[in-house]
Design a protein around this motif. Structure first.
Motif, PDB file in Angstrom:
ATOM      1  N   GLY A 132       1.955   3.588   1.488  1.00 21.92           N
ATOM      2  CA  GLY A 132       1.009   4.701   1.548  1.00 21.92           C
ATOM      3  C   GLY A 132       1.678   6.011   1.172  1.00 21.92           C
ATOM      4  O   GLY A 132       2.854   6.047   0.820  1.00 21.92           O
ATOM      5  N   GLY A 133       0.930   7.081   1.242  1.00 19.37           N
ATOM      6  CA  GLY A 133       1.462   8.397   0.919  1.00 19.37           C
ATOM      7  C   GLY A 133       1.298   8.708  -0.554  1.00 19.37           C
ATOM      8  O   GLY A 133       0.310   8.338  -1.173  1.00 19.37           O
ATOM      9  N   LYS A 134       2.325   9.369  -1.142  1.00 17.05           N
ATOM     10  CA  LYS A 134       2.215   9.854  -2.520  1.00 17.05           C
ATOM     11  C   LYS A 134       2.623   8.751  -3.501  1.00 17.05           C
ATOM     12  O   LYS A 134       3.707   8.773  -4.064  1.00 17.05           O
ATOM     13  CB  LYS A 134       3.111  11.078  -2.688  1.00 17.05           C
ATOM     14  N   ILE A 135       1.751   7.811  -3.676  1.00 15.33           N
ATOM     15  CA  ILE A 135       2.061   6.680  -4.536  1.00 15.33           C
ATOM     16  C   ILE A 135       0.768   6.234  -5.217  1.00 15.33           C
ATOM     17  O   ILE A 135      -0.305   6.337  -4.634  1.00 15.33           O
ATOM     18  CB  ILE A 135       2.704   5.540  -3.700  1.00 15.33           C
ATOM     19  N   VAL A 136       0.894   5.762  -6.465  1.00 10.31           N
ATOM     20  CA  VAL A 136      -0.315   5.427  -7.226  1.00 10.31           C
ATOM     21  C   VAL A 136      -1.070   4.253  -6.600  1.00 10.31           C
ATOM     22  O   VAL A 136      -2.248   4.338  -6.302  1.00 10.31           O
ATOM     23  CB  VAL A 136       0.040   5.122  -8.697  1.00 10.31           C
ATOM     24  N   ASN A 137      -0.360   3.125  -6.420  1.00 12.43           N
ATOM     25  CA  ASN A 137      -1.016   1.965  -5.819  1.00 12.43           C
ATOM     26  C   ASN A 137      -0.748   1.926  -4.325  1.00 12.43           C
ATOM     27  O   ASN A 137       0.267   1.414  -3.895  1.00 12.43           O
ATOM     28  CB  ASN A 137      -0.485   0.656  -6.417  1.00 12.43           C
ATOM     29  N   THR A 138      -1.659   2.446  -3.529  1.00 12.62           N
ATOM     30  CA  THR A 138      -1.482   2.277  -2.098  1.00 12.62           C
ATOM     31  C   THR A 138      -2.029   0.903  -1.746  1.00 12.62           C
ATOM     32  O   THR A 138      -2.876   0.377  -2.443  1.00 12.62           O
ATOM     33  CB  THR A 138      -2.262   3.335  -1.296  1.00 12.62           C
ATOM     34  N   GLY A 139      -1.515   0.327  -0.692  1.00 14.61           N
ATOM     35  CA  GLY A 139      -2.033  -0.975  -0.289  1.00 14.61           C
ATOM     36  C   GLY A 139      -0.985  -1.822   0.382  1.00 14.61           C
ATOM     37  O   GLY A 139       0.051  -1.328   0.819  1.00 14.61           O
ATOM     38  N   LEU A 140      -1.287  -3.103   0.454  1.00 14.22           N
ATOM     39  CA  LEU A 140      -0.446  -4.028   1.176  1.00 14.22           C
ATOM     40  C   LEU A 140       0.386  -4.821   0.187  1.00 14.22           C
ATOM     41  O   LEU A 140      -0.151  -5.403  -0.746  1.00 14.22           O
ATOM     42  CB  LEU A 140      -1.370  -4.985   1.929  1.00 14.22           C
ATOM     43  N   VAL A 141       1.701  -4.836   0.367  1.00 13.43           N
ATOM     44  CA  VAL A 141       2.539  -5.580  -0.553  1.00 13.43           C
ATOM     45  C   VAL A 141       3.492  -6.479   0.229  1.00 13.43           C
ATOM     46  O   VAL A 141       3.942  -6.120   1.304  1.00 13.43           O
ATOM     47  CB  VAL A 141       3.357  -4.646  -1.471  1.00 13.43           C
ATOM     48  N   GLU A 142       3.767  -7.645  -0.317  1.00 11.94           N
ATOM     49  CA  GLU A 142       4.742  -8.542   0.308  1.00 11.94           C
ATOM     50  C   GLU A 142       5.845  -8.809  -0.703  1.00 11.94           C
ATOM     51  O   GLU A 142       5.584  -9.280  -1.806  1.00 11.94           O
ATOM     52  CB  GLU A 142       4.090  -9.853   0.750  1.00 11.94           C
TER      53      GLU A 142
END
Ligand SMILES: Cc1cc2nc3c(=O)[nH]c(=O)nc-3n(C[C@H](O)[C@H](O)[C@H](O)COP(=O)(O)O)c2cc1C
Ligand code: SF4
Ligand code: SF4
Ligand code: FES
Lengths: 124, 596
Positions: free
Chosen positions: B357-367
């Motif tokens: 999250g925060g200042k990033i283009v793809n926010t979301g859940l990553v594994e």
């Protein structure tokens, strides 16, 4: 649940579903592409598509993906079906119907033998 | 015969952006076209791209539609489902792809390419409310194998060999924890699942429970068999209504199938699970507080020892693991310890889920596999920082963790590397910050959180964190001295050493790590009375420069009438009246207003 066999019976029953949602190994997939534009549908592409899906599922063929596409471009020869093997060889079958599908599945998809008489090369 | 499956995300993110309406529209449209027997609509858990929801994916093509609205459905059905033409304009366009290339398939996108899904493997793949779908994807095979082919000792050895460590924050080796619990000779034992997830911005555990609840039931059953427990508790916050409902549905289905209850798989093993709801206090994620809360008491930590493995819920020996820890278990049993240990680094095996999250283009859940560098996460998976800004730091571990500065962007993400640089793995929150973030302000944000969440039982935390926050407020207001900075640091160490539980012991971390890497920013606040990032309001002023044309726009827009000046003449701002709202600067057509 009294045994692993019982569990596996449920799993087997569900196998069709799993297969639809993507094949494990993308590189070993044979694709069956049915032309489903207006011309194809008018010529009877829908029963052809359904027959393919039924046959593939009934025979439990792994690594066969039945999909649809728009107009393939030769409307008078619809319904048109393309079979693309993992190595990229493309066979185009024309004027398909449900009976022809059964034969293509049996000979081409199962036994790896192109059904020459239905291909576009032999179309009149 | 079913020829298409349409998967629609039913996770919390997509539910709030309207995925239920999409499902309704699909069902109506399919029925209108008489396709209900050929096309199946399946609601799934989270795909990880929640910001782009509602997410919908059509199989067998694997076409991935994002931001789907009910109005798009008639077109998608008539074009894609009936005629087989994927509706390109509604597809997810990989935002990291400069050429704007559209991806038909999920696994081709930059967002998914470097990911490795183990804990999330069924999320966005199966319908979590249908036990048969879980079984179709090897569900309950691991439990069957454990009960019919393995001894408890073999199970524990397998988990030990896998190298799995707890995903709840501390990273304790899971196999060892099970071993210790199994050694207790008590006739009655419990297993517990910590689904409190109090770290602000984190939603890994919620997504697992929403997308794959049976995996948790199966894993807890395996754990119970291994340690000799007869009953399990899942402690989950009431703010997660969808997760609670799906888990309850899953428990009911498992009971119906005899996968919970007496003599599972025809063996002597019997096991049952109960859900306990938490009210959403951060401290209740701490395991002793959690157990006290399950007992019906006020959720306060207690000293350890006695450890829960000797004296847990209702004084019964209890083995507690985090949701994500459990989610790995069935796969380890089925695919083997070696398979799991082949992923990750020397001391951190497997994968870890992060809420990006925060200042990033793809926010979301990553594994990602352990050992992936922060750079890969931010630049490749996350698609970089939006608006051409520069990456400044990332915060892991939430309020208990610390920041990783841009100079350490090549740090591999694993337990030990993070600890070495003064941060921690934590439960998996990962907040990205750019040059517009003030690091003192970030530390203040986390301290405000811990001050609110301190349970008040012990003095170092109750009073100490409050004092820490006061120092930070002083700094951001430009009223602090260099002596204050030293006192602040000293108090941090005092609290770390003397607080009773992990909340207090880790609360100073955000301050200590920002002090370590951004000391100059603290000094700028203290000595120069300036906030370099332009965040701390007390330290900045709006000013009108000579570029002002006297258009009067700002004077008319200012909500407090702080701007004066005649037409066609340079305007001025009265600093005494200005509330620093920024409206004037945003509105000026000549860029004549600056912030300094
Ligand atoms: C203040 C505080 C909050 C915590 N919150 C959580 C949480 O939300 N979820 C979690 O699994 N563990 C949390 N923990 C860690 C637990 O105490 C415990 O270590 C963990 O649940 C053990 O499971 P694991 O070994 O599988 O990681 C928290 C600890 C502290 C000190
Ligand atoms: S450290 Fe804080 S949260 Fe933990 S027991 Fe003390 S007061 Fe409560
Ligand atoms: S920042 Fe807001 S309050 Fe201050 S002068 Fe501009 S418009 Fe007025
Ligand atoms: S909730 Fe739908 S993608 Fe996360």
């Amino acid at each position: 649940m009294k045994s692993l066999e019982e569990l596996r019976a449920i799993k087997a029953k569900m196998q069709n579903s799993v297969q639809l949602r993507g094949v494990e190994d993308e590189d070993s997939v044979t694709r069956v592409v049915v032309g489903m534009a207006t011309c194809g549908i008018a010529a009877g592409a829908r029963p052809v598509l359904n027959k393919f899906i039924e046959e593939v599922q009934n025979r439990g063929l792994k690594n066969v993906l039945v999909t649809q596409t728009g107009c393939i471009g030769v409307c008078r020869l619809e319904p048109i079906v393309e079979v693309i093997t993992p190595t990229g060889e493309k066979t185009t079958y024309v004027k398909m119907n449900a009976d022809k599908v059964a034969k293509v599945v049996h000979e081409h998809l199962v036994n790896n033998k192109v059904v020459d008489e239905y291909t576009i090369a032999n179309a009149d | 015969m079913i020829r298409n499956h349409i998967l629609v995300c039913g996770g919390t993110g997509c539910t709030s952006s309207g995925s239920q309406k999409v499902i309704e529209a699909l069902n109506t449209e399919l029925a209108n076209n008489n396709l209900q027997d050929e096309v199946k609509v399946v609601m799934t858990g989270c795909f990880g791209l929640c910001a782009l929801g509602p997410i919908m994916i059509v199989y067998p093509e694997g076409a991935f539609y994002s931001r789907v609205a009910p109005e798009m459905i008639p077109e998608i059905v008539s074009e894609h489902i009936i005629k087989g033409r994927v509706v390109k304009k509604y597809l997810y366009t990989d935002t990291t792809d400069e050429k704007g290339i559209e991806h038909d398939s999920l696994s081709d996108t930059d967002f998914y390419k470097k990911q490795k899904r183990v804990a999330l493997r069924n999320c966005g793949v199966i319908n979590p409310e249908n036990i048969d779908e879980y079984i179709a994807y090897d569900g309950y095979e691991a439990l069957g194998k454990v009960l019919t082919e393995m001894t408890p000792a073999e199970v524990i050895q397998c988990i030990k060999d896998s190298g799995l460590r707890g995903r709840g924050g501390a990273g304790f080796p899971t196999g060892l924890k099970w071993d210790l619990a199994s050694r207790n000779k008590s006739k009655i034992k419990y297993v517990c699942c910590n689904a409190d997830e109090g770290d602000p911005g984190a939603f890994m555990d919620r997504s697992v429970l929403e997308g794959d609840p049976h995996a948790i039931i199966e894993a807890m059953s395996i754990a119970a068999y291994a340690v000799g427990a007869c009953k399990g508790f899942v402690y989950i916050r009431a703010e997660y209504p969808i997760a609670v409902r799906r888990l309850q549905i899953a428990i009911n289905q498992a009971k119906e199938y005899g996968l919970l209850g007496e003599n599972i798989f025809g063996t002597d093993f019997s096991f049952d699970i109960e859900i306990r709801l938490g009210a959403g206090a951060f401290v209740c994620g701490e395991e002793t507080a959690l157990m006290t809360s399950i007992e019906g008491n006020r959720g306060e930590p207690r000293p350890r020892p006695p450890f829960p493995s000797d004296k847990g819920i209702f004084s019964i020996p209890t083995m507690n693991n985090n949701v994500e820890t459990y989610a790995n278990i069935p796969q380890i049993i089925l695919k083997g310890a070696d398979w799991f240990a082949s992923m990750g680094t020397e001391k951190s095996k497997g994968t870890k889920v992060f809420a990006l999250g925060g200042k990033i283009v793809n926010t979301g859940l990553v594994e990602i596999p352990m050992g992936t560098t922060l750079r890969e996460i931010i630049e490749d998976i996350g698609g970089g920082i939006p608006n051409g800004k520069k990456f400044k730091a990332a915060q892991t571990g939430g309020p208990s963790g610390g920041c990783i500065p841009a100079s350490l962007i090549d740090t591999p993400i694993d337990y030990d590397s993070l600890a070495a640089i003064g941060s921690m793995m934590g439960s998996g929150g990962l907040i990205v910050m750019d040059e517009d973030n003030c690091m003192v302000d970030i530390a203040k944000f986390f301290l405000e959180f811990t001050v609110d969440e301190s349970c008040g039982k012990c003095t170092p935390c109750r009073i100490g964190t409050k004092r820490l926050l006061e120092y930070l407020e002083k700094i951001t207001e430009g009223k602090a001295t260099m002596q204050d900075l030293d006192d602040l640091e000293e108090l941090c160490y005092y609290i770390k050493d003397n607080a009773l539980c992990g909340l207090g012991q880790t609360a100073p971390n955000p301050i200590l790590s920002t002090l370590r890497y951004f000391k100059d920013e603290y000094i700028a606040h203290v000595v120069d009375k300036k906030c370099p990032a332009g965040v701390c309001k007390s330290l900045m002023q709006y000013k009108i420069t000579d570029a002002c044309k006297g258009c009067t726009l700002c004077a008319r827009k200012c909500p407090v009438g702080a701007i004066s000046g005649a037409v066609k003449e340079k305007h001025t701002i009265d600093p005494a009246k200005c509330i620093k709202c920024g409206v004037c600067m945003a509105g000026c057509k000549f860029n004549a207003i600056i912030k300094e």
